[in-house]
Design a protein around this motif. Structure first.
Motif, PDB file in Angstrom:
ATOM      1  N   LEU A 190      10.788   7.235   7.159  1.00 51.05           N
ATOM      2  CA  LEU A 190      11.014   7.157   8.600  1.00 51.05           C
ATOM      3  C   LEU A 190       9.755   7.311   9.444  1.00 51.05           C
ATOM      4  O   LEU A 190       9.797   7.044  10.658  1.00 51.05           O
ATOM      5  CB  LEU A 190      12.026   8.228   9.012  1.00 51.05           C
ATOM      6  N   PHE A 191       8.681   7.707   8.844  1.00 51.35           N
ATOM      7  CA  PHE A 191       7.430   7.906   9.596  1.00 51.35           C
ATOM      8  C   PHE A 191       6.284   7.180   8.906  1.00 51.35           C
ATOM      9  O   PHE A 191       6.244   7.134   7.673  1.00 51.35           O
ATOM     10  CB  PHE A 191       7.127   9.401   9.742  1.00 51.35           C
ATOM     11  N   PRO A 192       5.353   6.617   9.698  1.00 51.52           N
ATOM     12  CA  PRO A 192       5.308   6.660  11.166  1.00 51.52           C
ATOM     13  C   PRO A 192       6.505   5.960  11.805  1.00 51.52           C
ATOM     14  O   PRO A 192       7.080   5.039  11.228  1.00 51.52           O
ATOM     15  CB  PRO A 192       3.998   5.952  11.509  1.00 51.52           C
ATOM     16  N   PHE A 193       6.830   6.410  12.998  1.00 52.08           N
ATOM     17  CA  PHE A 193       8.036   5.958  13.694  1.00 52.08           C
ATOM     18  C   PHE A 193       7.967   4.467  13.973  1.00 52.08           C
ATOM     19  O   PHE A 193       6.969   3.958  14.481  1.00 52.08           O
ATOM     20  CB  PHE A 193       8.175   6.731  15.004  1.00 52.08           C
ATOM     21  N   GLU A 194       9.042   3.762  13.631  1.00 49.84           N
ATOM     22  CA  GLU A 194       9.178   2.336  13.954  1.00 49.84           C
ATOM     23  C   GLU A 194      10.557   2.167  14.562  1.00 49.84           C
ATOM     24  O   GLU A 194      11.580   2.426  13.926  1.00 49.84           O
ATOM     25  CB  GLU A 194       9.038   1.501  12.680  1.00 49.84           C
ATOM     26  N   LYS A 195      10.604   1.733  15.811  1.00 55.31           N
ATOM     27  CA  LYS A 195      11.853   1.802  16.585  1.00 55.31           C
ATOM     28  C   LYS A 195      12.975   0.991  15.971  1.00 55.31           C
ATOM     29  O   LYS A 195      14.135   1.441  15.964  1.00 55.31           O
ATOM     30  CB  LYS A 195      11.618   1.365  18.029  1.00 55.31           C
TER      31      LYS A 195
END
Length: 368
Positions: A20-25
């Motif tokens: 889930l990281f780095p955050f990707e919308k």
């Protein structure tokens, strides 16, 4: 002997971070959509609030009701003649612009509307329940691949979704059937098959037995249902097993390593309680963040317009606020659900390497 249920907690956190990281919308939004359908969106019917008594917007009716002061309603027939007619059909409403028989028509229309709404809610609940079976495989495939393609994964696992739905349905029917058989046995053996023997004293005397039976059924059903979700579904996703063949493999592993699965069962409950508390706190914060501006905006619209349009606009703003809260709740649940599912799959693979559904994820997080 090391307990994998203890050792894999940190690895599950690392696996969650790596996905889930780095955050990707778009990853988060797609995951939120999937998590919502498997019941992890953190919302339910209990969160629906009803609002009433906002005020009297008609301006004509008084508090005394029909026939009271300030009311134009009256009976079209003497009171003594009303009771003699079937169903009080002589009771009519007369007044400016109100046609004869209007109350009956309005009641019939309201009844149809209620039935339509109830039917729609039932259909939506059924669709939600059926789709949840397919979304289980979308979620699991996403965790295995560490990327999310909802339509692709859904199409790939249509057969698995149907099999899981049928298995869960059969599981519920079997458990319900056994419960009915036990209930019938208690009724005939303990109560002599006589409804007259059912009373407060007999219910109190049998309450301990009922509670014990209910607890056994609830726990056993929860374990079978939960193990199917967190262990068998990954086997079906990664190894193309069916539900029964997946359970056959899992049961063999459980018999050979009962201590490990009992440890997982205990720690998974503890972790779910902790995750539930964290999720509840975050949702309360999200609700406050959404409710304050939405509430102030809706109140300002009502004060500014003070008419039906203002009420409608305030209602629309409230619905939009509810939708925003729904999305935020699902987003909050994404990392929590991801952590719990990775945790179960890591434990499964550590207990039996032949059943490991995420060997690449395991290798990557443990070589860092």
């Amino acid at each position: 002997m090391a307990l994998h249920a203890v050792d894999d907690i940190d690895d599950a956190i690392d696996a969650t971070k790596s996905f889930l990281f780095p955050f990707e919308k778009w990853t988060w939004l797609r995951m939120a959509f999937v998590v919502f359908f498997i019941g992890g969106g953190g919302v339910g019917l209990n969160n629906v609030q009803s609002f009433s008594n906002l005020g009297d917007f008609g301006g004509n009716g008084g508090p005394s009701g029909p026939g009271g002061p300030g009311s134009d309603f009256q009976l079209a027939a003497p009171l003594e003649s009303v009771a003699s007619l079937p169903g009080n059909l002589a009771l009519q409403v007369s007044g400016p612009g109100v046609p004869s028989g209007a109350p009956d028509e309005l009641l019939a229309g309201a009844g149809l509307l209620v039935l339509a709404v109830v039917g729609l809610l039932i259909l939506l609940a059924l669709a939600y329940g059926i789709l949840s079976n397919f979304m289980e495989f979308v979620l699991t495939q996403a965790l295995i691949d560490r990327e999310i393609h909802v339509r692709q994964y859904f199409n790939e696992h249509v057969g698995n979704g149907i099999r899981l739905f049928l298995f869960r349905l059969a599981l519920g029917v079997i458990w319900l059937g056994i419960a009915l058989v036990i209930g019938a046995a208690v009724f005939f053996l303990a109560l002599g098959g006589e409804a007259a023997n059912v009373g407060a004293s007999s219910i109190l005397a049998l309450s301990g037995l009922v509670i014990a039976v209910f607890a056994v059924f609830a726990i056993s059903y929860g374990i079978v249902f939960g193990f199917t979700t967190v262990f068998v579904v990954p086997l079906m996703t990664a190894d193309n097993d069916g539900v029964l063949s997946g359970w056959a493999r899992l049961w063999g592993s459980i018999k050979s390593q009962p201590k490990q699965y009992l440890a997982y069962l205990f720690f998974s409950i503890v972790l779910q309680i902790g995750v539930g508390i964290v999720g509840a706190i975050l949702r309360i914060i999200a609700f406050i963040v959404v409710a304050i501006p939405v509430g102030l905006g809706a109140f300002a619209l009502y004060l500014a317009l003070q008419n039906t349009i203002g009420i409608a606009l305030a209602g629309v703003l409230g619905l939009l606020g509810g939708l925003v809260f729904l999305v935020l709740s699902a987003l909050i649940q994404v990392p929590l659900t991801t952590f719990l599912r990775y945790y179960a799959m890591l434990v499964l693979g550590d207990i039996d390497a032949d059943m490991d559904p995420i060997p690449e994820v395991r290798s990557d997080i443990r070589t860092k």
